[in-house]
Design a protein around this motif. Structure first.
Motif, PDB file in Angstrom:
ATOM      1  N   ARG A   1       0.837  -1.206   0.000  1.00  0.00           N
ATOM      2  CA  ARG A   1       0.000   0.000   0.000  1.00  0.00           C
ATOM      3  C   ARG A   1       0.873   1.258   0.000  1.00  0.00           C
ATOM      4  N   ARG A   2       1.946   1.239   0.768  1.00  0.00           N
ATOM      5  CA  ARG A   2       2.839   2.401   0.823  1.00  0.00           C
ATOM      6  C   ARG A   2       3.558   2.608  -0.499  1.00  0.00           C
ATOM      7  N   LEU A   3       3.991   1.529  -1.139  1.00  0.00           N
ATOM      8  CA  LEU A   3       4.653   1.669  -2.436  1.00  0.00           C
ATOM      9  C   LEU A   3       3.688   2.205  -3.488  1.00  0.00           C
ATOM     10  N   VAL A   4       2.481   1.682  -3.501  1.00  0.00           N
ATOM     11  CA  VAL A   4       1.479   2.151  -4.466  1.00  0.00           C
ATOM     12  C   VAL A   4       1.125   3.612  -4.195  1.00  0.00           C
ATOM     13  N   PHE A   5       0.987   3.966  -2.925  1.00  0.00           N
ATOM     14  CA  PHE A   5       0.703   5.355  -2.558  1.00  0.00           C
ATOM     15  C   PHE A   5       1.826   6.276  -3.027  1.00  0.00           C
ATOM     16  N   LEU A   6       3.050   5.839  -2.829  1.00  0.00           N
ATOM     17  CA  LEU A   6       4.208   6.622  -3.272  1.00  0.00           C
ATOM     18  C   LEU A   6       4.155   6.834  -4.779  1.00  0.00           C
ATOM     19  N   ARG A   7       3.880   5.769  -5.511  1.00  0.00           N
ATOM     20  CA  ARG A   7       3.869   5.846  -6.972  1.00  0.00           C
ATOM     21  C   ARG A   7       2.708   6.676  -7.499  1.00  0.00           C
TER      22      ARG A   7
END
Length: 87
Positions: free
Chosen positions: A48-54
């Motif tokens: 979720r954090r990686l997707v949010f970052l992207r």
């Protein structure tokens, strides 16, 4: 030494305040992956954090103009690493 908090974890801010270079993007991704490996966060939270970052942080960053495609590629690479670790 001033630090900003990104996505719930601390990453050293380099250059100007905020997300302004590819090194910071890579460092944030490494921190998320490291937290997952050390069992500090579950798989869902890490992804979720990686997707949010992207999708959100990079998209809104005015300082990454011209580097956004590379930033997306970096995050995608770490998403794949996370998926491989889960198997």
């Amino acid at each position: 030494m001033s630090r900003n908090i990104y996505l719930g974890r601390r990453v050293r801010d380099t250059g100007k305040k905020g997300l302004d270079n590819l090194r910071e993007v890579r460092d944030i991704c490494k921190a998320i992956l490291r937290d997952y490996k050390r069992h500090r966060i579950p798989y869902k939270t890490a992804m979720r954090r990686l997707v949010f970052l992207r999708t959100t942080v990079i998209k809104r960053s005015e300082k990454l103009v011209g580097k956004k495609r590379k930033a997306y590629a970096i995050v995608r690479e770490y998403e794949e690493q996370l998926r491989r670790l889960r198997k």
